[in-house]
Scaffold this active site. Structure first.
Site, mmCIF file in Angstrom:
data_model
loop_
_atom_site.group_PDB
_atom_site.id
_atom_site.type_symbol
_atom_site.label_atom_id
_atom_site.label_comp_id
_atom_site.label_asym_id
_atom_site.label_seq_id
_atom_site.Cartn_x
_atom_site.Cartn_y
_atom_site.Cartn_z
ATOM 1 N N TYR A 13 39.572 43.092 25.352
ATOM 2 C CA TYR A 13 38.512 43.491 26.289
ATOM 3 C C TYR A 13 37.183 43.663 25.546
ATOM 4 O O TYR A 13 36.153 43.136 25.965
ATOM 5 C CB TYR A 13 38.926 44.805 26.976
ATOM 6 C CG TYR A 13 37.822 45.496 27.748
ATOM 7 C CD1 TYR A 13 37.372 45.002 28.968
ATOM 8 C CD2 TYR A 13 37.245 46.673 27.257
ATOM 9 C CE1 TYR A 13 36.359 45.652 29.670
ATOM 10 C CE2 TYR A 13 36.237 47.328 27.953
ATOM 11 C CZ TYR A 13 35.796 46.811 29.159
ATOM 12 O OH TYR A 13 34.803 47.455 29.844
ATOM 13 N N ALA B 33 33.113 42.991 36.495
ATOM 14 C CA ALA B 33 33.678 42.755 35.161
ATOM 15 C C ALA B 33 35.195 42.772 35.245
ATOM 16 O O ALA B 33 35.771 43.310 36.197
ATOM 17 C CB ALA B 33 33.233 43.856 34.185
ATOM 18 N N TYR B 34 35.817 42.187 34.237
ATOM 19 C CA TYR B 34 37.263 42.334 34.045
ATOM 20 C C TYR B 34 37.426 43.603 33.215
ATOM 21 O O TYR B 34 36.990 43.641 32.058
ATOM 22 C CB TYR B 34 37.809 41.111 33.307
ATOM 23 C CG TYR B 34 39.303 41.144 33.086
ATOM 24 C CD1 TYR B 34 40.140 40.259 33.755
ATOM 25 C CD2 TYR B 34 39.879 42.056 32.204
ATOM 26 C CE1 TYR B 34 41.519 40.289 33.565
ATOM 27 C CE2 TYR B 34 41.241 42.098 32.010
ATOM 28 C CZ TYR B 34 42.054 41.209 32.686
ATOM 29 O OH TYR B 34 43.411 41.236 32.480
ATOM 30 N N ASP C 24 31.567 50.882 25.017
ATOM 31 C CA ASP C 24 31.754 51.509 23.707
ATOM 32 C C ASP C 24 32.837 50.790 22.896
ATOM 33 O O ASP C 24 32.885 50.928 21.677
ATOM 34 C CB ASP C 24 32.133 52.992 23.887
ATOM 35 C CG ASP C 24 33.305 53.214 24.842
ATOM 36 O OD1 ASP C 24 33.559 52.334 25.702
ATOM 37 O OD2 ASP C 24 33.969 54.252 24.731
ATOM 38 N N GLY D 276 33.342 47.951 42.878
ATOM 39 C CA GLY D 276 33.794 48.646 41.676
ATOM 40 C C GLY D 276 33.254 50.069 41.623
ATOM 41 O O GLY D 276 32.483 50.497 42.491
ATOM 42 N N VAL E 202 31.149 51.489 39.473
ATOM 43 C CA VAL E 202 29.702 51.538 39.252
ATOM 44 C C VAL E 202 28.969 50.796 40.374
ATOM 45 O O VAL E 202 27.962 51.290 40.904
ATOM 46 C CB VAL E 202 29.346 50.953 37.863
ATOM 47 C CG1 VAL E 202 27.836 50.871 37.676
ATOM 48 C CG2 VAL E 202 29.981 51.803 36.755
HETATM 49 N N1 LIG Z 1 35.656 51.586 33.417
HETATM 50 C C1 LIG Z 1 35.293 51.993 32.196
HETATM 51 O O1 LIG Z 1 35.870 52.919 31.623
HETATM 52 C C2 LIG Z 1 34.136 51.323 31.500
HETATM 53 C C3 LIG Z 1 33.794 51.751 30.217
HETATM 54 C C4 LIG Z 1 32.713 51.142 29.563
HETATM 55 C C5 LIG Z 1 32.027 50.125 30.200
HETATM 56 N N2 LIG Z 1 32.395 49.716 31.427
HETATM 57 C C6 LIG Z 1 31.665 48.603 32.044
HETATM 58 O O2 LIG Z 1 30.974 49.096 33.190
HETATM 59 C C7 LIG Z 1 30.879 48.066 34.176
HETATM 60 C C8 LIG Z 1 31.382 48.586 35.513
HETATM 61 O O3 LIG Z 1 32.748 48.961 35.353
HETATM 62 P P1 LIG Z 1 33.578 49.700 36.509
HETATM 63 O O4 LIG Z 1 34.259 50.841 35.886
HETATM 64 O O5 LIG Z 1 32.728 49.890 37.712
HETATM 65 O O6 LIG Z 1 34.688 48.565 36.788
HETATM 66 P P2 LIG Z 1 35.652 48.394 38.035
HETATM 67 O O7 LIG Z 1 35.704 49.635 38.856
HETATM 68 O O8 LIG Z 1 36.899 47.787 37.506
HETATM 69 O O9 LIG Z 1 34.872 47.305 38.898
HETATM 70 C C9 LIG Z 1 34.724 46.008 38.468
HETATM 71 C C10 LIG Z 1 34.326 45.159 39.645
HETATM 72 O O10 LIG Z 1 34.262 43.821 39.168
HETATM 73 C C11 LIG Z 1 34.860 43.009 40.143
HETATM 74 N N3 LIG Z 1 35.370 41.759 39.580
HETATM 75 C C12 LIG Z 1 36.462 41.566 38.814
HETATM 76 N N4 LIG Z 1 36.633 40.261 38.561
HETATM 77 C C13 LIG Z 1 35.597 39.626 39.173
HETATM 78 C C14 LIG Z 1 35.226 38.270 39.308
HETATM 79 N N5 LIG Z 1 35.954 37.273 38.774
HETATM 80 N N6 LIG Z 1 34.106 37.981 40.008
HETATM 81 C C15 LIG Z 1 33.378 38.959 40.602
HETATM 82 N N7 LIG Z 1 33.687 40.252 40.522
HETATM 83 C C16 LIG Z 1 34.790 40.580 39.821
HETATM 84 C C17 LIG Z 1 35.972 43.828 40.733
HETATM 85 O O11 LIG Z 1 36.316 43.284 41.984
HETATM 86 P P3 LIG Z 1 37.660 43.689 42.759
HETATM 87 O O12 LIG Z 1 37.321 45.032 43.378
HETATM 88 O O13 LIG Z 1 37.811 42.587 43.748
HETATM 89 O O14 LIG Z 1 38.743 43.754 41.728
HETATM 90 C C18 LIG Z 1 35.328 45.191 40.803
HETATM 91 O O15 LIG Z 1 34.628 45.355 42.009
HETATM 92 C C19 LIG Z 1 31.660 46.884 33.608
HETATM 93 O O16 LIG Z 1 30.779 45.995 32.999
HETATM 94 C C20 LIG Z 1 32.572 47.506 32.567
HETATM 95 O O17 LIG Z 1 32.939 46.584 31.560
HETATM 96 C C21 LIG Z 1 33.420 50.302 32.101
#
Ligand SMILES: NC(=O)c1ccc[n+]([C@@H]2O[C@H](COP(=O)([O-])OP(=O)(O)OC[C@H]3O[C@@H](n4cnc5c(N)ncnc54)[C@H](OP(=O)(O)O)[C@@H]3O)[C@@H](O)[C@H]2O)c1
Length: 285
Positions: A124, A59-60, A101, A10, A12
């Site tokens: 979400y 995360a989803y 957030d 992902g 992060v």
């Molecule tokens: N993105 C945002 O704008 C945002 C904002 C606020 C908070 N956050 C939080 O920050 C954290 C990191 O987010 P990110 O932006 O890095 O998200 P991301 O790029 O969507 O990455 C999420 C990762 O989780 C993996 N994943 C999804 N379903 C899974 C499962 N069932 N088992 C194991 N792994 C799984 C995905 O795998 P695949 O690569 O195989 O799909 C991906 O590698 C999360 O907790 C998110 O909720 C994100």
């Protein structure tokens, strides 16, 4: 220190892979090795590795799609982290987790502090809040970082979507009435080791912390800055949320107050503009 990192591919997770190694031996897993929707795979991975720190970057995260798949999002964002927390408690490990957030409804006029009432507007946000609560209820040592508007030079995010559409010559109509702090994966990854080290060594408290870039803007302001920083031309205009319907409602204010992070862990993330310059400087596709 033995560290288990989930969600290694992902935004992060991939950045953390580079920075967490400063703390010790990192085993980074993707969903084929640890599926957050499968409790048995979580238990097997944690018990097999016996980490002292578990960093859950998986995360989803598909905000609009979660409206149609709330049960799956709940498994990944709440039930899975609950099992991670149970295992962390059993092993005496520290669990580091990310939240959002979008646990807030956006009605507050000033930045949100950790103790403000939560009231997610979308599926979400509900699943992420449930995940926070499950971790807190488990009794394990934990750090939960609520962050916002995450982007990076790879993966799927607003910044890359804007650049793709601009290069395709499409007009960009972007909402100018939702306020937040665009936070790069690089700045989160740079801050994490310091936070983990303090709490793992007992020098800092655990709990929920807001951790976003300093300052704030709107999606329109962010789009304009992205185009300026990359020198890409586009027909960009500001619209209101009512002119851009999405499956999931989003808060109009989700600016996070990062004061607790500064006071208790001595950490302050750079401004969102500095974050953007760093990501662009490191190379965007
Ligand atoms: N993105 C945002 O704008 C945002 C904002 C606020 C908070 N956050 C939080 O920050 C954290 C990191 O987010 P990110 O932006 O890095 O998200 P991301 O790029 O969507 O990455 C999420 C990762 O989780 C993996 N994943 C999804 N379903 C899974 C499962 N069932 N088992 C194991 N792994 C799984 C995905 O795998 P695949 O690569 O195989 O799909 C991906 O590698 C999360 O907790 C998110 O909720 C994100």
């Amino acid at each position: 220190m033995r560290i288990l990192l989930t969600g290694r591919n992902g935004q992060v997770g991939s950045a953390l892979l580079a920075t967490l190694s400063a703390l010790g031996e990192v085993t980074a897993v993707d969903r084929t090795q640890l599926d957050l929707a499968d409790p048995d795979s979580i238990r097997a991975a944690v018990r097999g590795m016996q980490p002292q720190v578990i960093v859950n970057a998986g995360a989803y995260t598909a905000v609009d799609q979660a409206e149609r798949e709330e049960a799956l999002a709940m498994q990944v964002n709440c039930d899975g982290p609950a099992v991670l927390a149970e295992e962390a408690e059993r092993a005496g490990a520290l669990l580091v987790h990310f939240s959002t957030d979008y646990v807030f409804d956006g009605e507050k006029r000033t930045p949100y502090v950790e103790t403000d009432a939560t009231n997610p507007l979308n599926a979400y946000g509900r699943t992420k809040l449930a995940g926070e609560q499950a971790i807190q209820a488990s009794g394990c040592r934990h750090l939960i970082f609520r962050t916002s508007w995450v982007y990076s030079a790879r993966g799927k995010n607003f910044a890359l979507t804007m650049l793709r559409l601009a290069r395709e010559g499409k007009p960009l109509r972007v909402v100018d009435d939702q306020h937040g702090a665009p936070t790069s994966n690089l700045m989160l990854a740079a801050a994490l080791p310091g936070a983990i080290e303090q709490v793992a060594n007992g020098a800092g408290p655990g709990g929920v912390f807001h951790m976003s870039a300093s300052g704030h803007t709107t999606w329109y302001g962010f789009a304009r800055a992205i185009l300026e920083a990359t020198g890409v031309d586009a027909d960009l205009s500001a619209i209101s949320s009512s002119e851009y319907r999405t499956a999931a409602r989003r808060p109009r204010n989700s600016v996070l107050d990062n004061g607790k992070l500064a006071r208790q862990l001595g950490l302050r993330l750079p401004s969102w503009q500095q974050g953007l310059d760093a990501v662009v400087g490191a190379g965007v596709p």
